[in-house]
Enzyme design. Structure first.
Site, short mmCIF file in Angstrom:
data_model
loop_
_atom_site.label_atom_id
_atom_site.label_comp_id
_atom_site.label_asym_id
_atom_site.label_seq_id
_atom_site.Cartn_x
_atom_site.Cartn_y
_atom_site.Cartn_z
N ASP A 270 0.85 -1.19 0.00
CA ASP A 270 0.00 0.00 0.00
C ASP A 270 0.90 1.25 0.00
O ASP A 270 1.60 1.47 0.95
CB ASP A 270 -0.95 0.00 1.20
CG ASP A 270 -0.27 -0.40 2.51
OD1 ASP A 270 0.75 -1.13 2.48
OD2 ASP A 270 -0.76 0.00 3.58
N GLU B 31 13.10 1.40 6.38
CA GLU B 31 12.00 0.53 5.93
C GLU B 31 12.13 0.17 4.45
O GLU B 31 11.79 -0.93 4.03
CB GLU B 31 10.68 1.27 6.18
CG GLU B 31 9.45 0.55 5.71
CD GLU B 31 8.21 1.43 5.74
OE1 GLU B 31 7.11 0.89 5.87
OE2 GLU B 31 8.35 2.68 5.64
#
Length: 582
Positions: free
Chosen positions: A336, A536
């Site tokens: 997402d 990340e």
């Protein structure tokens, strides 16, 4: 006669009214959230209206708050009504809002307690023996040391008073991703576990599996994350792969016995109801596949203000509900957001995730079938094992028919023509011919990477795809501003493709795998040295840059990134004469 016509008119009017209601409402499933989550959405919305635009807090901050003792929710609601004068769309002075929050709530993360892993050793025996370069080895020890920082247990208060928290109780200590992600995430855990096993932390790894199994037992599926607002969706199903990896090292048959009924329950979730789709080939054969489908049709609580704004251009309730479901479904995919899910990329409002039959989801389910077959054989259930071998063979046939594109030399996502509730006939034009890293995910599976002819075709396609960048594999070729698009690269996709290529018997595939892995490791090293953190995601279009885009600021920590760095170093080592610098 008049009465007859009157009755007929009444019936027609009622039928029209009912049909209109059906058209106005999204009939898909919705799993309700908790009263606290619903209230915190209001707090989040008020905060978004109250702060200056350049100081607007991350909306997840407010949804992760927990009630302070001795206050209960009804008391807090009353105080909030007084603060806002009962309005849902007006700002309040920031100082008053912050005073209210301080009085009635504990900050996010206060319901997690730092936990010292019992199996953590600063330099474990047998750790990365084939990493000969001392500079790389010292850095790897630092990455290994991050497990201590990311290790927590859920506070007793969460189990004792679950209604006061959005965090969910879990039986074992957890490894969180880091930064804003203060809870367990489902698919992240697979790569965390890969790293933990490299770090010789098998007890911690098994604990993560126990936690996920407890969620499946409670909800029928592993949640996106261990929060009350994630109960309406799952994430890419990798629990069977986690059990498989741990068993291969520990030979823990007790874990296998505990896991099988849980995995069967999860398998049923992904292969029934709205998740199940049937594609009929030209010969009339039905191929059973799966799609992502969140049980939610409203703004996501953790991003309520963003989703509300994104849907503001839709005029009807039905359009908004469908759009919100597709947003939540993209979140269930773990990717997402991406142009993969858009009918008209990069237009975010054309998101239609429920209409996509994704290559990578079905890779994970193919792997689940193989894993369950293997685990059942270990447990002595030969009939069950044979049943899942047959299921995996059927899905492999579906890959060849529905996803594979011979000309492109890769597997392509398939767009549904209808709502997916009935079988539909395969059409070549429904394949999404855009290039994504996920198109190459099937090479992860032995059934594909053991086929030399196929591997050579895939290697050539990957070489020519434009996906291989200076710092690794880029997620897509479209720079949409979304975080699962160009120029970002993510640890999971690097590992799936690299591992698949490395395990093939093809020389050029192995060489490509090692080159991609070394680029990824080097860039992470540079980012770590310049920013002081593991990130990340990376901007793989450049060397030594962390990624950006999406709906939140770049995050550090970071669970799955640490895991993939360590597992790549375990797989490929690092010679003493090979510099970590470019």
């Amino acid at each position: 006669m008049f009465f007859f016509f009157f009755l007929l008119l009444l019936c027609l009017s009622f039928a029209t009214s009912m049909a209109g209601s059906a058209l106005r409402l999204d009939s898909g499933p919705v799993v309700p959230t908790t009263p606290l989550v619903t209230f915190l959405q209001r707090v989040q919305l008020t905060a978004n209206l109250s702060y200056p635009k350049d100081k607007t807090p991350d909306p997840k901050y407010h949804i992760d708050l927990s009630l302070k003792l001795p206050h209960d929710l009804s008391t807090v609601k009353s105080a909030f009504e007084d603060l806002t004068n009962g309005s849902r769309d007006l700002s309040v002075p920031v100082e008053k809002l912050e005073k209210f929050l301080e009085e009635y709530f504990d900050a996010p993360g206060k319901d997690l307690v730092h936990h010292e892993p019992e199996d953590f050793v600063s330099d474990p025996s047998g750790f990365l023996l084939n990493v000969e370069n001392e500079q790389v080895r010292n850095w790897a020890r630092e990455v290994h040391g991050l497990w201590r920082i990311l290790s927590f247990r859920v506070a007793d208060s969460v189990r004792e008073s679950p209604e006061r928290h959005t965090l969910l109780p879990l039986p074992e200590p957890v490894i969180i991703p880091g930064s804003r992600f203060r809870e367990v995430y489902y698919w992240d855990s697979y790569w965390v576990i890969k790293g933990l096993m490299t770090s010789k932390m098998l007890t911690t790894a098994k604990g993560l599996v126990t936690n996920l199994m407890s969620l499946v037992e409670t909800y029928g599926y592993a949640l996106n994350g261990a929060r009350a607002y994630y109960t309406n969706r799952s994430q890419p199903p990798l629990l069977s792969s986690m059990v498989y990896e741990i068993y291969n090292v520990t030979k823990d048959e007790e874990l296998v016995k505990e896991a099988i009924p849980v995995l069967l329950k999860e398998y049923e979730f992904w292969n029934s109801g709205k998740h199940k789709v049937v594609i009929r080939d030209a010969g009339g054969y039905d191929h059973i596949l799966s799609r992502y489908y969140a049980m939610w049709n409203m703004p996501r609580p953790e991003s309520f203000v963003f989703d509300k704004e994104s849907a503001s251009g839709f005029s009807s309730t039905l359009e908004k509900q469908r759009f919100h479901r597709d947003i939540a479904t993209a979140a269930e995919s773990g990717c997402d957001f991406s142009t993969r899910w858009m009918r008209d990329p990069p237009n975010f409002t054309t998101l239609a995730t429920t209409s996509v039959v994704p290559v990578d989801l079905n890779v994970f389910l193919f792997k689940m079938e193989l894993d369950i077959a293997f685990l059942m054989e270990v447990s002595g259930d030969k009939n069950g094992s044979e049943r899942f071998v047959k299921a995996s063979e059927a899905r492999k046939k579906a890959f060849e028919t529905v996803f594979w594109n011979e000309e492109a030399g890769q597997w392509l996502d398939y767009w549904l023509s209808s709502n997916g509730d009935e079988p539909e006939t395969w059409k070549a034009e429904n394949q999404n011919t855009n290039v994504f890293a996920s198109n190459f995910a099937p090479i992860w599976i032995h059934s594909f990477n053991s086929d030399e002819k196929l591997v050579k075709k895939v290697v050539k396609a990957l070489e020519n795809s434009g996906l291989i960048a200076p710092a690794g594999i880029v997620t897509s070729l479209t720079n949409s501003g979304q975080q699962w698009d160009y120029p970002n690269g993510w640890a999971p996709q690097q590992e799936l493709i690299v591992t698949g290529l490395a395990r093939s018997g093809v020389k050029e595939a192995k060489e490509m795998a090692e080159e991609i892995a070394r680029r990824w490791i080097r860039s992470n090293y540079r980012v770590y040295k310049t920013s002081g953190a593991i990130h990340e995601k990376l901007d793989v279009s450049k060397f030594g840059e962390y990624g950006g885009g999406g709906e939140y600021k770049p995050q550090t920590g970071f669970g799955w990134s640490n895991g993939v760095i360590l597992s790549f170093l375990e797989e490929f080592g690092w010679p003493s004469d090979l510099s970590i610098e470019p």
